[in-house]
Design an enzyme around this catalytic site. Sequence first.
Site: not given
Length: 568
Positions: A284, A142, A542
Amino acid sequence: MKIASISRPMSALFATLTASAAAFTPSISISSLAMATSSSRSLSNGATGTAFACVRRAWPCAHTRASSSLAAAGAAAAAASMAGPYKYEPDPNFDYDMVVIGGGSGGVRASRMASVHGAKVLLLEGQSQHGPPHYSAIGGTCVNVGCVPKKLMVFASRYPSAIGEMTGYGWDGATPGIFSWDKFMDAKNEEITRLNNVYAKFVLGPAGVETMEGLGKLQGKNSVEISLTAGGTKTVSAKNILIAVGGWPFKPDIPGIQHTITSNEIFYLEEQPKRMVVVGGGFIALEFAQIMDGLGTHVTLMYRGDMFLRGFDNDMRTHLHEEMERNTDIDIQFNTDPTEIIKNDDGSYTVVTGDGKKVDCDQVLYATGRKGKTDTLNLESAGVETKGSFIPVDEYSRTNVDGIFAVGDVTDRIALTPVALMEGHSLADTVFGGMDRPCDHEFVASTVFTTPEIGTVGYSEEDAAVKYGDICVYKSKFRPMAHSFPKSEMYTLMKIIVDSKTDKVVGCHIATDGAGEMIQGVAIAVKMGATKADFDRTIGVHPTSAEELVTMRSPAYHYKDGKKVEEE
């Protein structure tokens, strides 16, 4: 923590906040650091869905803290606060209570928490800094060759598209400029080096974990032989052994395969290829295809199946394909499988496909799956069972041999960084913390960092129909405001899958800008068992795309006994 009243002396308030930061910030950063810069799946090199996955932010630079010693002390204190009142007593009959083979996300988390519980822990990793020959150093796939550097490349690749929309907002004359591969790679290397150092200084060291540069292999169930990176070997005894070696890219055995690269080598290419063939249909492959396309490389994507992202919701797969065809220059070739890679005299390559077609390029990247890195572990010496290159385990990450455990990608459960963290933490708490913590792998969120991103949690429509039989499917497709104003043909797709019998939301799938950030919040609700009625009662924010998740009132269709029924 209750915030002090405004009349409280400022010096006292500052002292309180400083103490709080020392106690809590390292804990937050360690968790983030374990996954490292931004949220994703772990590295996936194929259609099976294995991947890289990561976090939302990087550890703060050391110079931004009051002092490195304060940060280290804070990290140790934060870790200790998670350990609880139980204290494990080290076993004097062994050199270590646990030897961890592999310093990736799962291994680091397990070793740190085990040490905090009182165990004597040794963590083995082939190298402490990123780069060849092992590529993965402390921090695992990672941090070194996965989600962190990949996400940085994703950011870089998206700027041309964003700049292309500026005219629609009144900014005339804006151009992307010229991308500097060298400048980017230098900055990337500096960042990954910083993260490697953080693990030693702020994560493992303060927790009391001993680290050693070397590759471990079993010599029976309680002994580990270490091939030291500096030379020589050393053998230690261990009451428990944790295998956390992760995975490695798989490439098929075809003529010329030695000329290709994988998701390891792409981060260390000296030059940006002008033409690249990407082989694979997992995320990937798609991520790197879009990264390189965004950076200006001409990309050909070859996949042997008829639609990529196998295992994902079919609507999401189709939607991404449509978006890529409309908004990228990638040459997408389905039902195409290379049979030979030819290296030409000028250094370029020619990819020959099964139907005899040829594609010339400067690099060939294979992203066709991953395998467990178990071939050098001598598992047979302890009788550890394997399934292919992976190690089967139970919900406590136990192998078939008492005292030998495995976590992370090598177990072939869910190959995600946060999952490995959970597995490692649960293991340490169970074995050394006096707790009962089996791993829970249901409703794990993930993201594919394509454009648009795909955020997903729970079951796909297809899997939900099989599991629950009766489901309702809510869907909404629209052009979001950000792209509507400059009239870009970029669309959002959202889906909610509901179990009709319980009204629980059992799946949510989002394809849009920022889907990774969005799906994390949704995952909390889904994990807690939120119902569609709960979603409907929630007031939207919103104007955002996310508010669509709480405004879909009528199902597009439903399933009865696993069969689709269109709404009248």
